[in-house]
Design a protein around this motif. Structure first.
Motif, short mmCIF file in Angstrom:
data_model
loop_
_atom_site.label_atom_id
_atom_site.label_comp_id
_atom_site.label_asym_id
_atom_site.label_seq_id
_atom_site.Cartn_x
_atom_site.Cartn_y
_atom_site.Cartn_z
N LYS A 86 0.81 -1.23 0.00
CA LYS A 86 0.00 0.00 0.00
C LYS A 86 0.84 1.27 0.00
CE LYS A 86 -3.36 0.76 2.76
NZ LYS A 86 -4.70 1.16 2.36
N ARG A 88 2.02 2.33 2.86
CA ARG A 88 1.39 2.91 4.05
C ARG A 88 2.43 3.26 5.09
NH1 ARG A 88 -4.11 1.99 6.28
NH2 ARG A 88 -4.11 1.89 8.52
N SER A 173 -8.01 -0.82 4.20
CA SER A 173 -8.67 -0.74 2.90
C SER A 173 -7.63 -1.07 1.81
CB SER A 173 -9.25 0.66 2.69
OG SER A 173 -8.30 1.65 2.99
N ASN A 175 -6.42 -0.14 -1.01
CA ASN A 175 -6.04 0.90 -1.99
C ASN A 175 -4.59 1.29 -1.75
OD1 ASN A 175 -7.80 1.99 0.43
ND2 ASN A 175 -6.16 3.50 0.04
N SER A 181 -10.86 4.54 -1.08
CA SER A 181 -10.99 3.11 -0.77
C SER A 181 -11.71 2.39 -1.91
CB SER A 181 -11.78 2.94 0.53
OG SER A 181 -11.08 3.49 1.60
MG MG Z 1 -7.96 3.23 4.41
#
Ligand code: MG
Ligand code: TXA
Length: 377
Positions: A86, A88, A173, A175, A181
């Motif tokens: 991701k 992230r 999520s 994405n 999302s």
């Molecule tokens: Mg999210």
């Protein structure tokens, strides 16, 4: 700030080119398998997807809210693959998905009575509860916090997948970090194809916005993210609940209750302008903006209510649904943002005249965070 100044600033800060550069450097390409379940639960496809999860892989799957990107929550390596795929930030913790209240108890301690009441009332469903974690839950899953977020999703494919895997499944999520999302398997693939092991295609999700997140660790439970389950519904079950979110993206330097509050959210590549107010005033402001942006040669996409769609039949647009039915806006919002992005809109103008009550509050929360500019008329 003037509209065009906002546009320039945004374009240089979040361009797709920049995202691509960061991610391509860190993630090895892999073949992403696509499992189509055909609605049959417990079939071979789910069993195979569960095997991948058990062995430390990453599998995206549908929940009733949005698609999640799953991995074994207790396996550090597996969880770190979610963060890599991701892009992230490591301090943004994940929600752990379980298939029963009993499995939740394996992960948490000092569980407040009110949390048990909420589980009985709303699980399986779009409610995430934050509680103290047991040491079995690794730091990587909780972003180093001593709490963990847990939810039991209300989607048969998700529940069967978790059951078959025999593991608690960490799943944000599905994405790329910062993007809207995903509400279909196609959205997952457009962000994460080649970066994850598999996706289970269960069709379009039913709600379209992420779960309500409630911190149960304080004296008064606090809502950290609004969702389908509202403050009023929670209070009917457990009494006083506080709102501890706002609709801004906070600077990274700030201390916030939920790390997710600091990060850019739900943003398509296009510049998003939200126009809020009464229906007629919103329509006339959008009309002016269309003239202005057309004049500057911008490709405009509109996110409209069913009612305003009739006024702008010739523009590239997507409907958020009837303005008195915010649950339709919830279902259509992320879909619409991605659709207009695909249509290469430079600017997405959003008709913010729909009902802000109930799940409407959560829709406005996501929209205000996604917007580069908010105009109140
Ligand atoms: Mg999210
Ligand atoms: O509906 C949903 O909740 C979806 C589906 C897949 O279940 N999941 C989801 O996950 O939206 P994610 O990672 O996109 O959002 C989780 C949010 C983030 O804002 C994160 O910061 C917050 O929950 N969160 C997770 N654990 C937390 C914790 N221990 N304390 C405070 N906030 C936490």
């Amino acid at each position: 700030m003037h509209e065009s100044a906002v546009c320039r600033e945004r374009a240089s800060a979040y361009s797709g080119v920049q995202l691509g550069f960061i991610y391509e450097k860190t993630v090895m390409k892999k073949d992403t398998r696509i499992f189509r379940t055909g609605g049959i639960i417990g079939n071979e496809q789910i069993i195979e997807a569960a095997r991948i999860l058990r062995e430390g892989g990453t599998v995206a799957f549908p929940t009733e809210t949005v698609y999640g990107l799953g991995a074994d929550a207790l396996n550090e390596k597996a969880v770190s693959r979610i963060f890599e795929a991701k892009g992230r930030p490591a301090d943004n913790p994940l929600i752990v998905h379980v298939d029963s209240k009993e499995r939740c108890m394996d992960l948490v301690r000092n569980v407040p009575e009110k949390a048990l009441l909420l589980m009985d009332e709303f699980w399986p469903g779009p409610l995430t509860l934050i509680m103290e974690r047991k040491p079995i839950v690794p730091d990587v899953t909780t972003g180093g916090l001593d709490t963990v977020a847990v939810r039991m999703p209300g989607n048969e494919i998700a529940l069967e997948l978790i059951r078959q895997s025999g593991k608690p499944i960490a799943a944000p999520s599905a994405n790329l970090s910062g993007r809207p999302s995903p509400t279909t398997a196609g959205h997952v693939l457009s962000d994460l194809s080649g970066r994850i092991d598999a996706v289970v295609d269960g069709g379009e999700v039913s709600i379209g916005l992420e779960s309500t997140v409630v911190d149960m660790t304080g004296d008064i439970p606090a809502i950290l993210r609004p969702g389908k389950i509202t403050k009023e519904e929670l209070e009917l079950c457990i009494g006083d609940v506080r709102i501890a979110y706002d609709d801004k993206v906070h600077p990274e330097s700030e201390t916030v209750r939920s790390p997710g509050m600091k990060y850019t959210h739900y943003s398509p590549d296009s510049i998003v302008i939200l126009v809020e107010g009464q229906h007629e005033s919103v329509i006339s402001r959008i009309k002016e903006m269309i003239v202005d942006f057309n004049h500057r040669g911008a490709n405009i996409g509109l996110l409209l209510t069913e009612e305003s769609k009739k006024v702008f039949p010739c523009e590239i647009s997507h409907s958020l649904g009837e303005k008195e039915k915010p649950e339709q806006a919830a279902k259509n919002l992320f879909f619409g943002l991605r659709y207009l992005d695909e249509k290469k809109a430079d600017i997405i103008i959003v008709d913010g005249s729909f009902d802000p009550d109930g799940i409407g509050q959560a829709v406005f929360n996501r929209l205000r965070k996604a917007a580069d500019m908010i105009i109140k008329v």
